[in-house]
Design a protein around this motif. Structure first.
Motif, short mmCIF file in Angstrom:
data_model
loop_
_atom_site.label_atom_id
_atom_site.label_comp_id
_atom_site.label_asym_id
_atom_site.label_seq_id
_atom_site.Cartn_x
_atom_site.Cartn_y
_atom_site.Cartn_z
N VAL A 178 0.86 -1.17 0.00
CA VAL A 178 0.00 0.00 0.00
C VAL A 178 0.91 1.23 0.00
O VAL A 178 1.81 1.34 0.83
N ILE A 179 0.66 2.14 -0.94
CA ILE A 179 1.52 3.31 -1.11
C ILE A 179 0.77 4.56 -0.67
O ILE A 179 -0.37 4.78 -1.06
N CYS A 180 1.45 5.39 0.14
CA CYS A 180 0.86 6.66 0.55
C CYS A 180 1.97 7.67 0.79
O CYS A 180 3.15 7.34 0.72
N THR A 181 1.56 8.91 1.09
CA THR A 181 2.50 10.03 1.10
C THR A 181 2.45 10.77 2.43
O THR A 181 1.75 11.78 2.56
N PRO A 182 3.18 10.30 3.44
CA PRO A 182 3.22 11.05 4.70
C PRO A 182 3.93 12.39 4.55
O PRO A 182 3.56 13.38 5.18
N GLY A 183 4.98 12.45 3.68
CA GLY A 183 5.79 13.65 3.54
C GLY A 183 6.71 13.83 4.74
O GLY A 183 6.55 13.20 5.79
N GLY A 184 7.73 14.67 4.57
CA GLY A 184 8.60 14.99 5.70
C GLY A 184 9.98 14.36 5.63
O GLY A 184 10.32 13.64 4.68
N ASP A 185 10.78 14.62 6.66
CA ASP A 185 12.19 14.26 6.65
C ASP A 185 12.46 12.76 6.64
O ASP A 185 13.53 12.32 6.22
N GLN A 186 11.51 11.94 7.09
CA GLN A 186 11.71 10.50 7.06
C GLN A 186 11.47 9.90 5.67
O GLN A 186 11.81 8.74 5.43
N GLY A 187 10.90 10.69 4.78
CA GLY A 187 10.65 10.22 3.42
C GLY A 187 9.27 10.61 2.94
O GLY A 187 8.28 10.47 3.67
N THR A 188 9.20 11.09 1.72
CA THR A 188 7.93 11.57 1.17
C THR A 188 6.94 10.43 1.00
O THR A 188 5.78 10.51 1.42
N LEU A 189 7.39 9.35 0.35
CA LEU A 189 6.52 8.20 0.07
C LEU A 189 6.89 7.04 0.98
O LEU A 189 8.06 6.86 1.34
N VAL A 190 5.87 6.23 1.33
CA VAL A 190 6.11 5.01 2.10
C VAL A 190 5.31 3.87 1.49
O VAL A 190 4.18 4.07 1.01
N ALA A 191 5.91 2.68 1.47
CA ALA A 191 5.23 1.46 1.05
C ALA A 191 5.01 0.59 2.28
O ALA A 191 5.95 0.31 3.02
N LEU A 192 3.76 0.16 2.47
CA LEU A 192 3.39 -0.64 3.62
C LEU A 192 2.96 -2.03 3.19
O LEU A 192 2.37 -2.21 2.12
N ASN A 193 3.22 -3.01 4.04
CA ASN A 193 2.72 -4.36 3.82
C ASN A 193 1.20 -4.36 3.97
O ASN A 193 0.68 -3.94 5.01
N ARG A 194 0.48 -4.79 2.95
CA ARG A 194 -0.97 -4.69 2.99
C ARG A 194 -1.59 -5.58 4.06
O ARG A 194 -2.72 -5.33 4.51
N LYS A 195 -0.88 -6.61 4.50
CA LYS A 195 -1.43 -7.51 5.51
C LYS A 195 -1.23 -6.99 6.92
O LYS A 195 -2.05 -7.26 7.81
N THR A 196 -0.14 -6.25 7.16
CA THR A 196 0.22 -5.87 8.53
C THR A 196 0.37 -4.37 8.75
O THR A 196 0.34 -3.91 9.89
N GLY A 197 0.57 -3.61 7.67
CA GLY A 197 0.85 -2.19 7.81
C GLY A 197 2.29 -1.87 8.12
O GLY A 197 2.65 -0.70 8.33
N SER A 198 3.15 -2.88 8.16
CA SER A 198 4.57 -2.65 8.45
C SER A 198 5.26 -2.00 7.24
O SER A 198 4.84 -2.19 6.10
N VAL A 199 6.35 -1.26 7.51
CA VAL A 199 7.04 -0.53 6.46
C VAL A 199 7.88 -1.47 5.60
O VAL A 199 8.66 -2.28 6.11
#
Length: 413
Positions: A178-199
């Motif tokens: 699952v791809i979304c855009t938190p933004g900020g210094d840790q990284g603009t985009l993040v990919a999450l495991n769709r089963k667990t939400g882990s990075v």
């Protein structure tokens, strides 16, 4: 945070599970449709409307406050809404709008002048994913509304936005992530495991603050990639690693919202507040990528109603006008007035333009001139601007206006 799910009677759930097994090619399971391009594949739709609009199939008034549009999959309609003091994701029957379930996913409210959710849920593989105005991203069982996991874009991923209008992005589901855009210094985009939400990964080399646009998938020079627009730049990201393939500076102002459109190696972006539109040509030489700004002008300055790419032309509203622009050159083909500033989708040779003031127009998809065929005034108007994008699915046109959801029959008889 306490999550609560409200259920419907067992008889309704029996119906729900029955229709869930059906495949419906004309579903609209996410933001801007199956391919996130605001285009429906449906044919056989009405070519004109009566003065008071197409036939109203049904209307409900229980979807709550907010500006979220709807997603439609497997006989169910999904949306987000503020009800009393909480924000809910909910599922309705596609047949009649009856509430099937609703799940509390956070607090109501948000921006003082425009409270409520903005995101459109994404439905895939028996799961539904959504982001509320506070950046809570959730995964639920699409059949029952049972929460499977929840994260917060700010608290869990260091999220920071370009301005204070609250999170509006609709999450992208791509295979197992699952791809979304938190933004900020840790990284603009993040990919999450769709089963667990882990990075899985976060773009540490790309740290723009988040805008309000949603990620799309494109293939450029044979390479599949994620494309996202922020208030600072537009970039292409490797789906497997999160590596930045290319990045083009593109400063926006106040709120950058509109989803990019792409054809071949040209990426088109647009935003309002005096910025306008840009065309970027993307070049690849082996592993090296580069970008060239082909044009930057004010011919289309789309606020948040979206643009549609048809052939070699981009269509959409800019201020109070509807416009057509040539993609490769940025040259304006025409501008004219219809029902005013609004959101645009395409189906069966026509544009459906939903004005933020309420009226809806049917416009011929003509690259030569604006040809408005029909229009009608949406009934049951709220006091808020009609910002929820229209949706066309399975022969129906859906218009959401705060707590009211209207379903029109637009299938030709």
């Amino acid at each position: 945070m306490n999550f609560r799910t409200s259920f419907v009677p067992a008889a309704c759930l029996c119906f729900l599970f029955t229709v869930a097994s059906l495949v419906q090619a004309a579903d609209w399971p996410q933001w801007r449709g199956p391919k996130r391009d605001a285009k429906s594949t449906e044919t056989g739709l009405l070519k004109s409307w009566p003065e008071d609009g197409p036939p109203l199939a049904w209307k409900v008034d229980h979807v709550g406050g907010g500006f979220s549009s709807v997603s439609i999959a497997d006989g169910k309609i999904f949306t987000l809404g503020d009800l009393e003091e909480q924000n809910y994701i909910m599922a309705l029957s596609e047949k009649d709008g009856e509430l099937l379930w609703k799940t509390d996913i956070g607090a109501a409210g948000g921006h003082g002048g425009y409270p409520g959710p903005r995101s459109t849920p994404t439905v895939d593989g028996g799961q539904v994913f959504a982001i509320n105005q506070h950046g809570d991203i959730v995964c639920l069982n699409a059949a029952t509304g049972e929460l499977q996991w929840s994260k917060n874009l700010s608290n869990d991923f260091g999220g920071k936005m370009m301005s204070g209008w609250k999170y509006s992005e609709s999450p992208l589901v791509d295979g197992d992530q699952v791809i979304c855009t938190p933004g900020g210094d840790q990284g603009t985009l993040v990919a999450l495991n769709r089963k667990t939400g882990s990075v899985i990964w976060q773009t540490k080399e790309w740290t723009d603050q988040a805008g309000y646009s949603s990620v799309i998938i494109a293939t450029i020079h044979g390479v599949r990639q994620y494309i996202q627009l922020t208030g600072t730049s537009v970039a292409g990201i490797d789906p497997k690693t999160g590596q930045v393939l290319w990045n083009a500076a593109r400063p926006g102002k106040t709120a950058v919202i509109t989803t990019p459109v792409i054809k071949d190696d040209v990426v088109f972006v647009t935003s309002a507040y005096g910025v306008g539109c840009n065309g970027f040509k993307i070049t690849r030489d082996g592993d090296a990528w580069s970008t060239e700004e082909v044009y930057a002008n004010l011919e289309i300055a789309n606020h948040h109603g979206g643009v549609v790419l048809l052939g070699d032309h981009v269509f959409g509203s800019s201020g109070g006008t509807f416009r057509c622009l040539e993609l490769k050159t940025g040259e304006l083909v025409y501008k004219d007035r219809s029902v005013g500033k609004g959101a645009t989708v395409f189906a069966d040779g026509c544009f459906y333009l939903r004005s933020e003031a309420g009226p809806v127009a049917l416009i011929a998809a003509d690259a030569g001139e604006l040809k408005e065929i029909s229009r009608f005034d949406q009934p049951d108007r709220s006091d808020s601007r009609a910002w929820a994008h229209p949706v066309i699915a399975n022969g129906k046109l859906y218009l959401r206006d705060q707590g009211v959801l209207l379903c029109y029959d637009v299938k030709a008889k």
